[in-house]
Design a protein around this motif. Structure first.
Motif, PDB file in Angstrom:
ATOM      1  N   TRP A 119       0.724  -1.395  -0.050  1.00  0.00           N
ATOM      2  CA  TRP A 119       0.017  -0.076   0.045  1.00  0.00           C
ATOM      3  C   TRP A 119       0.779   1.413  -0.059  1.00  0.00           C
ATOM      4  O   TRP A 119       0.747   2.022  -0.728  1.00  0.00           O
ATOM      5  CB  TRP A 119      -0.955   0.094   1.136  1.00  0.00           C
ATOM      6  N   GLN A 120       1.826   1.099   0.892  1.00  0.00           N
ATOM      7  CA  GLN A 120       2.882   2.260   0.806  1.00  0.00           C
ATOM      8  C   GLN A 120       3.469   2.480  -0.711  1.00  0.00           C
ATOM      9  O   GLN A 120       3.758   3.796  -1.106  1.00  0.00           O
ATOM     10  CB  GLN A 120       3.848   2.006   1.826  1.00  0.00           C
ATOM     11  N   GLY A 121       3.877   1.526  -1.184  1.00  0.00           N
ATOM     12  CA  GLY A 121       4.198   1.809  -2.411  1.00  0.00           C
ATOM     13  C   GLY A 121       3.394   2.511  -3.555  1.00  0.00           C
ATOM     14  O   GLY A 121       3.754   3.657  -4.295  1.00  0.00           O
ATOM     15  N   HIS A 122       2.280   2.020  -3.487  1.00  0.00           N
ATOM     16  CA  HIS A 122       1.089   2.464  -4.307  1.00  0.00           C
ATOM     17  C   HIS A 122       0.945   3.969  -4.039  1.00  0.00           C
ATOM     18  O   HIS A 122       0.405   4.644  -5.023  1.00  0.00           O
ATOM     19  CB  HIS A 122      -0.273   1.692  -4.459  1.00  0.00           C
ATOM     20  N   SER A 123       1.011   4.190  -2.714  1.00  0.00           N
ATOM     21  CA  SER A 123       0.772   5.577  -2.384  1.00  0.00           C
ATOM     22  C   SER A 123       1.558   6.760  -2.921  1.00  0.00           C
ATOM     23  O   SER A 123       1.362   7.775  -3.154  1.00  0.00           O
ATOM     24  CB  SER A 123       0.839   5.766  -0.608  1.00  0.00           C
ATOM     25  N   THR A 124       2.790   6.160  -3.520  1.00  0.00           N
ATOM     26  CA  THR A 124       3.614   7.252  -4.059  1.00  0.00           C
ATOM     27  C   THR A 124       3.225   7.757  -5.302  1.00  0.00           C
ATOM     28  O   THR A 124       3.477   8.814  -5.690  1.00  0.00           O
ATOM     29  CB  THR A 124       5.088   6.235  -4.506  1.00  0.00           C
ATOM     30  N   LEU A 125       2.183   7.139  -5.842  1.00  0.00           N
ATOM     31  CA  LEU A 125       1.620   7.397  -7.055  1.00  0.00           C
ATOM     32  C   LEU A 125       0.901   8.808  -6.947  1.00  0.00           C
ATOM     33  O   LEU A 125       0.665   9.965  -7.735  1.00  0.00           O
ATOM     34  CB  LEU A 125       0.509   6.461  -7.734  1.00  0.00           C
ATOM     35  N   ILE A 126       0.245   8.990  -5.689  1.00  0.00           N
ATOM     36  CA  ILE A 126      -0.652  10.366  -5.291  1.00  0.00           C
ATOM     37  C   ILE A 126       0.323  11.469  -4.989  1.00  0.00           C
ATOM     38  O   ILE A 126       0.034  12.640  -5.405  1.00  0.00           O
ATOM     39  CB  ILE A 126      -1.557  10.010  -4.014  1.00  0.00           C
ATOM     40  N   HIS A 127       1.458  11.007  -4.227  1.00  0.00           N
ATOM     41  CA  HIS A 127       2.340  12.133  -4.165  1.00  0.00           C
ATOM     42  C   HIS A 127       2.882  12.754  -5.215  1.00  0.00           C
ATOM     43  O   HIS A 127       3.180  13.955  -5.418  1.00  0.00           O
ATOM     44  CB  HIS A 127       3.729  11.544  -3.226  1.00  0.00           C
ATOM     45  N   GLU A 128       3.115  11.863  -6.312  1.00  0.00           N
ATOM     46  CA  GLU A 128       3.642  12.235  -7.638  1.00  0.00           C
ATOM     47  C   GLU A 128       2.579  13.044  -8.204  1.00  0.00           C
ATOM     48  O   GLU A 128       2.730  14.147  -8.919  1.00  0.00           O
ATOM     49  CB  GLU A 128       3.893  10.874  -8.254  1.00  0.00           C
ATOM     50  N   LEU A 129       1.390  12.674  -8.338  1.00  0.00           N
ATOM     51  CA  LEU A 129       0.133  13.319  -8.924  1.00  0.00           C
ATOM     52  C   LEU A 129       0.037  14.729  -8.246  1.00  0.00           C
ATOM     53  O   LEU A 129      -0.314  15.601  -8.947  1.00  0.00           O
ATOM     54  CB  LEU A 129      -1.193  12.542  -8.723  1.00  0.00           C
ATOM     55  N   LYS A 130       0.260  14.886  -6.887  1.00  0.00           N
ATOM     56  CA  LYS A 130       0.199  16.046  -6.251  1.00  0.00           C
ATOM     57  C   LYS A 130       1.216  17.231  -6.880  1.00  0.00           C
ATOM     58  O   LYS A 130       0.727  18.210  -7.180  1.00  0.00           O
ATOM     59  CB  LYS A 130       0.365  16.127  -4.831  1.00  0.00           C
ATOM     60  N   SER A 131       2.251  16.734  -7.190  1.00  0.00           N
ATOM     61  CA  SER A 131       3.237  17.762  -7.908  1.00  0.00           C
ATOM     62  C   SER A 131       2.968  17.983  -9.229  1.00  0.00           C
ATOM     63  O   SER A 131       2.961  19.092  -9.784  1.00  0.00           O
ATOM     64  CB  SER A 131       4.758  17.138  -7.739  1.00  0.00           C
ATOM     65  N   GLN A 132       2.185  16.667  -9.999  1.00  0.00           N
ATOM     66  CA  GLN A 132       1.787  17.010 -11.525  1.00  0.00           C
ATOM     67  C   GLN A 132       0.887  18.004 -11.685  1.00  0.00           C
ATOM     68  O   GLN A 132       0.884  18.697 -12.585  1.00  0.00           O
ATOM     69  CB  GLN A 132       1.859  15.776 -11.965  1.00  0.00           C
ATOM     70  N   LEU A 133      -0.124  17.935 -10.767  1.00  0.00           N
ATOM     71  CA  LEU A 133      -1.313  18.777 -10.662  1.00  0.00           C
ATOM     72  C   LEU A 133      -1.092  19.980  -9.928  1.00  0.00           C
ATOM     73  O   LEU A 133      -2.046  20.987  -9.871  1.00  0.00           O
ATOM     74  CB  LEU A 133      -2.379  18.086 -10.112  1.00  0.00           C
ATOM     75  N   GLN A 134       0.177  20.513  -9.634  1.00  0.00           N
ATOM     76  CA  GLN A 134       0.567  21.652  -9.029  1.00  0.00           C
ATOM     77  C   GLN A 134      -0.270  21.928  -7.796  1.00  0.00           C
ATOM     78  O   GLN A 134      -0.774  22.901  -7.589  1.00  0.00           O
ATOM     79  CB  GLN A 134       0.557  22.876  -9.827  1.00  0.00           C
ATOM     80  N   ASN A 135      -0.217  20.873  -6.970  1.00  0.00           N
ATOM     81  CA  ASN A 135      -1.183  20.866  -5.696  1.00  0.00           C
ATOM     82  C   ASN A 135      -2.780  21.182  -5.860  1.00  0.00           C
ATOM     83  O   ASN A 135      -3.271  21.595  -4.699  1.00  0.00           O
ATOM     84  CB  ASN A 135      -0.438  22.179  -4.731  1.00  0.00           C
ATOM     85  N   ASN A 136      -3.233  21.084  -7.109  1.00  0.00           N
ATOM     86  CA  ASN A 136      -4.342  21.263  -7.249  1.00  0.00           C
ATOM     87  C   ASN A 136      -5.458  19.954  -7.369  1.00  0.00           C
ATOM     88  O   ASN A 136      -5.212  19.270  -8.150  1.00  0.00           O
ATOM     89  CB  ASN A 136      -4.937  22.031  -8.633  1.00  0.00           C
ATOM     90  N   PRO A 137      -6.357  19.970  -6.393  1.00  0.00           N
ATOM     91  CA  PRO A 137      -6.714  18.484  -6.193  1.00  0.00           C
ATOM     92  C   PRO A 137      -7.770  18.152  -7.317  1.00  0.00           C
ATOM     93  O   PRO A 137      -8.252  19.144  -8.004  1.00  0.00           O
ATOM     94  CB  PRO A 137      -7.521  18.267  -5.129  1.00  0.00           C
ATOM     95  N   PRO A 138      -7.741  17.141  -8.171  1.00  0.00           N
ATOM     96  CA  PRO A 138      -8.816  16.796  -9.022  1.00  0.00           C
ATOM     97  C   PRO A 138     -10.303  16.597  -8.416  1.00  0.00           C
ATOM     98  O   PRO A 138     -10.421  16.557  -7.272  1.00  0.00           O
ATOM     99  CB  PRO A 138      -8.178  15.403  -9.633  1.00  0.00           C
ATOM    100  N   ALA A 139     -11.135  16.561  -9.494  1.00  0.00           N
ATOM    101  CA  ALA A 139     -12.498  16.134  -8.929  1.00  0.00           C
ATOM    102  C   ALA A 139     -12.699  15.018  -8.692  1.00  0.00           C
ATOM    103  O   ALA A 139     -13.775  14.482  -7.890  1.00  0.00           O
ATOM    104  CB  ALA A 139     -13.285  16.619 -10.285  1.00  0.00           C
ATOM    105  N   ALA A 140     -11.882  13.950  -9.321  1.00  0.00           N
ATOM    106  CA  ALA A 140     -12.093  12.623  -8.742  1.00  0.00           C
ATOM    107  C   ALA A 140     -11.123  11.863  -9.560  1.00  0.00           C
ATOM    108  O   ALA A 140     -10.402  12.184 -10.299  1.00  0.00           O
ATOM    109  CB  ALA A 140     -13.454  12.076  -9.427  1.00  0.00           C
ATOM    110  N   ILE A 141     -10.696  10.617  -8.964  1.00  0.00           N
ATOM    111  CA  ILE A 141      -9.434   9.628  -9.383  1.00  0.00           C
ATOM    112  C   ILE A 141     -10.177   8.522  -9.865  1.00  0.00           C
ATOM    113  O   ILE A 141     -11.212   7.784  -8.751  1.00  0.00           O
ATOM    114  CB  ILE A 141      -8.428   9.490  -8.502  1.00  0.00           C
ATOM    115  N   ILE A 142     -10.102   7.773 -10.959  1.00  0.00           N
ATOM    116  CA  ILE A 142     -10.665   6.647 -11.345  1.00  0.00           C
ATOM    117  C   ILE A 142      -9.712   5.640 -11.104  1.00  0.00           C
ATOM    118  O   ILE A 142      -8.716   5.599 -11.893  1.00  0.00           O
ATOM    119  CB  ILE A 142     -11.332   6.841 -12.783  1.00  0.00           C
ATOM    120  N   CYS A 143      -9.925   4.507 -10.469  1.00  0.00           N
ATOM    121  CA  CYS A 143      -8.926   3.595 -10.097  1.00  0.00           C
ATOM    122  C   CYS A 143      -9.641   2.062 -10.201  1.00  0.00           C
ATOM    123  O   CYS A 143     -10.274   1.626  -9.470  1.00  0.00           O
ATOM    124  CB  CYS A 143      -8.697   3.686  -8.540  1.00  0.00           C
ATOM    125  N   PRO A 144      -9.062   1.345 -11.064  1.00  0.00           N
ATOM    126  CA  PRO A 144      -9.511  -0.037 -11.117  1.00  0.00           C
ATOM    127  C   PRO A 144      -9.251  -0.973  -9.853  1.00  0.00           C
ATOM    128  O   PRO A 144      -8.050  -0.584  -9.389  1.00  0.00           O
ATOM    129  CB  PRO A 144      -8.600  -0.610 -12.272  1.00  0.00           C
TER     130      PRO A 144
END
Length: 417
Positions: free
Chosen positions: A160-185
């Motif tokens: 789970w910790q390994g997968h959480s890195t995806l979100i930390h990466e996403l925060k930087s890529q979206l310049q700290n602007n939260p998305p409306a939703a995340i679609i996750c299989p």
């Protein structure tokens, strides 16, 4: 169970190193335009391209962290054992090679030869055993010896910790602007757990996660509806990476503290989305990734999130996967092209026709589309009749209003005088 290691042991490997790679976040002009075509919105669809991980799927994040932490704790005089999941197996084989550790991978006898070649090329010892992953996993666990470590597919904190890195990466890529939703299989729940934990860690506690499964593998959706863990009696899905009878108990626990929308789509929708994605992006992903993408290709995401505002960003986790080939895509094209949109939200089943939703009694589990041809024909006829009646009423109402307006403008005898 792997326990926390000492500072001395942590020096075996650099804490800052990871087995996975950072992945691009791509704006999808095609899906964004498709989403906005029939609405006044100008929302954006972004694709988190996890398919480019070294092992071919998002599994690299979770499995990579598990394997890395294990070597941090115990060194390389160990052997990894794995017996479940194609993408898990490929990730373990890759990690073992990179970390200088022996690995034994057990897969079902009917595993595609190209997958077997991929495991062997990484230097892992491959054993083909049993007819399914239940048998292969059972056999793999029997092989465990003193210095062996069994690598699970989803249910471990390090995964789970390994997968959480995806979100930390996403925060930087979206310049700290939260998305409306995340679609996750969702399969076993490892990725879902990591995504939710990551969102909690960075303070995006309000960002909903749309947890997508197929009708024949909806163990998470079933658990949420029941309010307890559920084991599916059988699995009927072409999305092999989602084929898990019981989701991680942590997933159900996290769904109580974070906004999660359990959603299920048909195999046909997942397959068709994988085909369309290949056409649009010249990139192959398996049906499990297609399940998430189908929400955008069918625009059903607008029904799930009716409050989408202009400039809203929706992120789709393109999980990748190796259970796909050009031959399989061609099979999808022949069998599942433009299927009906049959989805399940909570305990309710809907058929989408002409941008409106119609309740369906239940999902037909014997049909890849989720509905029989006869039922679809009957519902379509009923929908067409209802639409025609509404159009007639609307036209009649317009005529009545026009006549009323004309009468109001015609001078009366009194007015003529």
């Amino acid at each position: 169970m792997i326990e926390d290691s000492s500072d001395e042991e942590n020096q075996l490997l650099d804490e800052s190193q990871t087995m996975h790679v950072g992945t691009p976040l791509l704006h999808s002009s095609r899906l964004s335009v498709k989403l906005n075509r029939f609405s006044k919105m100008s929302s954006n669809i972004f694709l988190k391209m996890e398919n480019i991980q070294p092992s071919g799927s998002v599994k690299m994040r979770g499995i990579g962290n598990f394997c890395y932490r294990t070597v941090q704790l115990r060194g390389t005089d160990i052997r990894f054992i794995c017996g479940v999941g194609i993408n898990t197996a490929l990730a373990v084989a890759y990690c073992a090679r990179q970390l200088g550790v022996d690995a034994v991978i057990v897969l079902p006898k009917n595993t595609n030869e190209s997958i077997c070649d991929g495991v062997r090329l990484e230097g892992a010892h491959l054993i083909l055993f049993g007819d399914d992953f239940t048998a292969s996993e059972s056999h793999a666990r029997k092989l465990l010896k003193r210095n062996d470590v069994y690598v699970p597919s989803s249910d471990h904190a390090h995964i789970w910790q390994g997968h959480s890195t995806l979100i930390h990466e996403l925060k930087s890529q979206l310049q700290n602007n939260p998305p409306a939703a995340i679609i996750c299989p969702v399969g076993g729940g490892g990725l879902l757990n990591g995504v939710i934990m990551g969102l909690q860690e960075i303070g995006w506690k309000q960002v909903p996660v749309i947890a997508v499964e197929t009708h024949g593998s909806n163990s998470f959706q079933s658990a949420v509806v029941a309010g307890k863990m559920v084991t599916l009696p059988r699995l009927t899905t072409i999305a092999s990476s989602l084929a898990v009878k019981s989701v991680s108990s942590k997933s159900l626990e996290l769904s109580l503290v974070h906004p999660v929308v359990p959603f299920a789509v048909s195999d046909a929708m997942a397959a068709d989305a994988a085909r369309l994605f290949a056409d649009d992006n010249k990139t192959l992903v398996e049906a499990a990734a297609g399940a998430g993408l189908s929400l955008c290709y069918t625009q059903i995401i607008r029904d799930i999130l009716p409050s989408l505002s202009p400039e809203s960003d929706v992120v789709v986790l393109v999980t990748g996967g190796s259970d796909i080939s050009l031959e399989k895509l061609e099979e999808y094209r022949k069998k599942y092209k433009r299927p009906p949109v049959v989805v399940k939200s909570g305990s309710e089943v809907f058929l989408k026709m002409d941008d409106s939703l119609t309740n369906v009694q239940e999902v037909n589990m014997d049909e890849p589309s989720g509905i029989s041809k006869k039922a679809l024909k009957d519902l379509s006829a009923r929908h067409t009749y209802k639409t025609e009646v509404m159009e007639d009423l609307t036209m009649q109402q317009a005529q009545d209003e026009e006549e009323s307006y004309s009468s109001a403008k015609t001078p009366t005898p009194l007015q003529n005088n």
